[in-house]
Design a protein around this motif. Structure first.
Motif, PDB file in Angstrom:
ATOM      1  N   ASP A 190      41.381  35.124  52.162  1.00 44.27           N
ATOM      2  CA  ASP A 190      40.992  36.378  52.013  1.00 44.27           C
ATOM      3  C   ASP A 190      38.887  36.197  51.654  1.00 44.27           C
ATOM      4  N   HIS A 191      38.172  36.804  52.853  1.00 46.52           N
ATOM      5  CA  HIS A 191      37.049  36.672  52.207  1.00 46.52           C
ATOM      6  C   HIS A 191      36.634  38.213  52.560  1.00 46.52           C
ATOM      7  N   LEU A 192      37.250  39.529  51.659  1.00 45.13           N
ATOM      8  CA  LEU A 192      36.034  40.485  51.587  1.00 45.13           C
ATOM      9  C   LEU A 192      36.112  40.629  51.385  1.00 45.13           C
ATOM     10  N   ALA A 193      34.702  39.774  50.068  1.00 45.22           N
ATOM     11  CA  ALA A 193      33.997  40.099  49.679  1.00 45.22           C
ATOM     12  C   ALA A 193      32.917  39.562  50.536  1.00 45.22           C
ATOM     13  N   GLU A 194      32.569  38.728  51.013  1.00 45.35           N
ATOM     14  CA  GLU A 194      31.717  38.061  51.814  1.00 45.35           C
ATOM     15  C   GLU A 194      31.539  38.656  53.127  1.00 45.35           C
ATOM     16  N   MET A 195      32.730  39.180  54.054  1.00 44.71           N
ATOM     17  CA  MET A 195      32.521  40.515  54.483  1.00 44.71           C
ATOM     18  C   MET A 195      31.658  42.178  54.461  1.00 44.71           C
ATOM     19  N   GLU A 196      32.385  42.289  53.296  1.00 41.12           N
ATOM     20  CA  GLU A 196      31.147  43.445  52.999  1.00 41.12           C
ATOM     21  C   GLU A 196      29.423  42.946  52.592  1.00 41.12           C
ATOM     22  N   LYS A 197      29.897  42.090  51.789  1.00 43.74           N
ATOM     23  CA  LYS A 197      28.423  41.219  51.816  1.00 43.74           C
ATOM     24  C   LYS A 197      27.207  40.995  53.133  1.00 43.74           C
ATOM     25  N   LEU A 198      28.213  40.897  54.233  1.00 42.01           N
ATOM     26  CA  LEU A 198      27.539  40.409  55.271  1.00 42.01           C
ATOM     27  C   LEU A 198      27.011  42.142  55.807  1.00 42.01           C
ATOM     28  N   GLN A 199      27.778  42.566  56.115  1.00 42.04           N
ATOM     29  CA  GLN A 199      27.744  44.497  56.432  1.00 42.04           C
ATOM     30  C   GLN A 199      26.559  44.687  56.031  1.00 42.04           C
ATOM     31  N   ALA A 200      25.973  44.584  54.398  1.00 46.99           N
ATOM     32  CA  ALA A 200      25.431  45.762  53.557  1.00 46.99           C
ATOM     33  C   ALA A 200      23.905  44.393  53.153  1.00 46.99           C
ATOM     34  N   ASN A 201      24.401  43.590  53.535  1.00 53.83           N
ATOM     35  CA  ASN A 201      22.906  42.902  53.273  1.00 53.83           C
ATOM     36  C   ASN A 201      22.446  42.014  55.068  1.00 53.83           C
ATOM     37  N   GLY A 202      23.124  42.028  55.303  1.00 59.83           N
ATOM     38  CA  GLY A 202      23.063  41.854  56.643  1.00 59.83           C
ATOM     39  C   GLY A 202      23.475  39.888  57.544  1.00 59.83           C
ATOM     40  N   LYS A 203      23.454  39.072  56.174  1.00 63.46           N
ATOM     41  CA  LYS A 203      23.415  38.056  56.529  1.00 63.46           C
ATOM     42  C   LYS A 203      25.180  37.693  55.272  1.00 63.46           C
ATOM     43  N   GLY A 204      25.869  36.582  55.545  1.00 63.63           N
ATOM     44  CA  GLY A 204      25.868  35.922  54.179  1.00 63.63           C
ATOM     45  C   GLY A 204      27.148  34.730  54.705  1.00 63.63           C
ATOM     46  N   ARG A 205      27.237  33.805  53.905  1.00 65.10           N
ATOM     47  CA  ARG A 205      28.130  32.749  54.203  1.00 65.10           C
ATOM     48  C   ARG A 205      29.267  32.818  53.797  1.00 65.10           C
ATOM     49  N   PHE A 206      30.409  32.088  54.800  1.00 64.23           N
ATOM     50  CA  PHE A 206      31.582  31.603  54.798  1.00 64.23           C
ATOM     51  C   PHE A 206      32.234  30.054  55.198  1.00 64.23           C
ATOM     52  N   PRO A 207      33.125  29.763  53.626  1.00 63.23           N
ATOM     53  CA  PRO A 207      33.451  29.154  53.906  1.00 63.23           C
ATOM     54  C   PRO A 207      34.702  28.611  54.334  1.00 63.23           C
ATOM     55  N   LEU A 208      35.525  27.771  55.044  1.00 60.22           N
ATOM     56  CA  LEU A 208      36.920  27.539  55.651  1.00 60.22           C
ATOM     57  C   LEU A 208      36.651  25.999  55.849  1.00 60.22           C
ATOM     58  N   THR A 209      37.992  26.251  56.159  1.00 61.02           N
ATOM     59  CA  THR A 209      38.392  24.736  55.975  1.00 61.02           C
ATOM     60  C   THR A 209      39.673  24.940  57.329  1.00 61.02           C
ATOM     61  N   CYS A 210      39.797  23.146  58.261  1.00 66.16           N
ATOM     62  CA  CYS A 210      40.237  23.142  59.284  1.00 66.16           C
ATOM     63  C   CYS A 210      41.128  21.623  59.084  1.00 66.16           C
ATOM     64  N   GLN A 211      42.674  21.732  59.581  1.00 62.10           N
ATOM     65  CA  GLN A 211      43.092  20.326  59.750  1.00 62.10           C
ATOM     66  C   GLN A 211      43.320  20.030  60.475  1.00 62.10           C
ATOM     67  N   VAL A 212      43.683  18.936  61.080  1.00 63.70           N
ATOM     68  CA  VAL A 212      43.819  18.392  62.570  1.00 63.70           C
ATOM     69  C   VAL A 212      45.370  17.736  61.552  1.00 63.70           C
ATOM     70  N   LEU A 213      46.066  18.653  62.945  1.00 65.90           N
ATOM     71  CA  LEU A 213      47.737  18.511  62.352  1.00 65.90           C
ATOM     72  C   LEU A 213      48.278  17.606  63.510  1.00 65.90           C
ATOM     73  N   LEU A 214      49.504  16.698  62.611  1.00 65.29           N
ATOM     74  CA  LEU A 214      50.310  15.292  63.842  1.00 65.29           C
ATOM     75  C   LEU A 214      51.645  16.427  63.776  1.00 65.29           C
ATOM     76  N   ALA A 215      52.212  15.749  65.156  1.00 65.92           N
ATOM     77  CA  ALA A 215      53.527  16.527  65.906  1.00 65.92           C
ATOM     78  C   ALA A 215      53.912  17.225  65.101  1.00 65.92           C
ATOM     79  N   ASP A 216      54.351  17.139  63.479  1.00 67.88           N
ATOM     80  CA  ASP A 216      55.488  16.935  62.719  1.00 67.88           C
ATOM     81  C   ASP A 216      54.811  18.436  62.160  1.00 67.88           C
ATOM     82  N   GLY A 217      53.439  18.355  62.489  1.00 66.01           N
ATOM     83  CA  GLY A 217      53.118  18.942  61.379  1.00 66.01           C
ATOM     84  C   GLY A 217      52.300  18.976  60.216  1.00 66.01           C
ATOM     85  N   ASN A 218      51.973  17.549  59.262  1.00 66.09           N
ATOM     86  CA  ASN A 218      51.657  17.624  58.329  1.00 66.09           C
ATOM     87  C   ASN A 218      50.363  17.217  59.095  1.00 66.09           C
ATOM     88  N   PRO A 219      49.388  17.709  58.481  1.00 67.60           N
ATOM     89  CA  PRO A 219      47.893  17.676  57.935  1.00 67.60           C
ATOM     90  C   PRO A 219      47.199  16.280  57.963  1.00 67.60           C
TER      91      PRO A 219
END
Length: 151
Positions: free
Chosen positions: A108-137
């Motif tokens: 949920d980055h709705l607030a950040e997306m609205e800030k980006l559209q209004a101010n022309g810049k924004g920061r978005f924290p994102l997390t990525c996970q490496v997954l094993l074959a069984d789906g565990n991170p």
């Protein structure tokens, strides 16, 4: 559905043409469903002296998956913008002895997306996970993606 397929095809082309490391790593977009992007890379070109995934490759594929997620979200919102990774932190929880699979959810980055559209810049924290074959991170990357609209 065709638009989404085209966006994913375009992202894969951008990676290979503008970020040569992604091609050398054999990084591929697997799917993009419900605001979750999954990418993978073959282990062979990313292996270290221990026969497991090289730490730099694990960092790179996760950072690029997050960048790709941000790129797709901007395109879905019809925004033309530049994206840079402002900061990134990684946790190598376990060695990866198989093809590298990474998942990133936008959340949920709705607030950040609205800030980006209004101010022309924004920061978005994102997390990525490496997954094993069984789906565990087996590791996690947290990055802040700075975005500036191209006006």
């Amino acid at each position: 559905m065709t638009e989404l397929h085209d966006l994913c095809t375009d992202l894969q082309a951008i990676w290979y043409q503008q970020i040569p490391l992604s091609k050398a790593m054999e990084m591929r977009l697997v799917d993009f469903v419900d605001d979750t992007l999954t990418c993978c890379a073959n282990l062979a070109p990313n292996v270290n002296v221990h026969g497991t995934a090289f730490a730099g490759s694990l960092y790179a594929i996760q950072a690029l998956t997050g960048w790709g997620m941000m790129h797709l979200q901007l395109k879905l919102n019809a925004l033309d913008a530049s994206i840079v990774i402002a900061s990134g932190q990684i946790n190598y929880a376990k060695p990866v002895a198989q093809d590298i699979r990474v998942r990133c959810s936008f959340g949920d980055h709705l607030a950040e997306m609205e800030k980006l559209q209004a101010n022309g810049k924004g920061r978005f924290p994102l997390t990525c996970q490496v997954l094993l074959a069984d789906g565990n991170p087996t590791g996690e990357f947290s990055g802040d993606y700075a975005v500036r609209l191209n006006r």
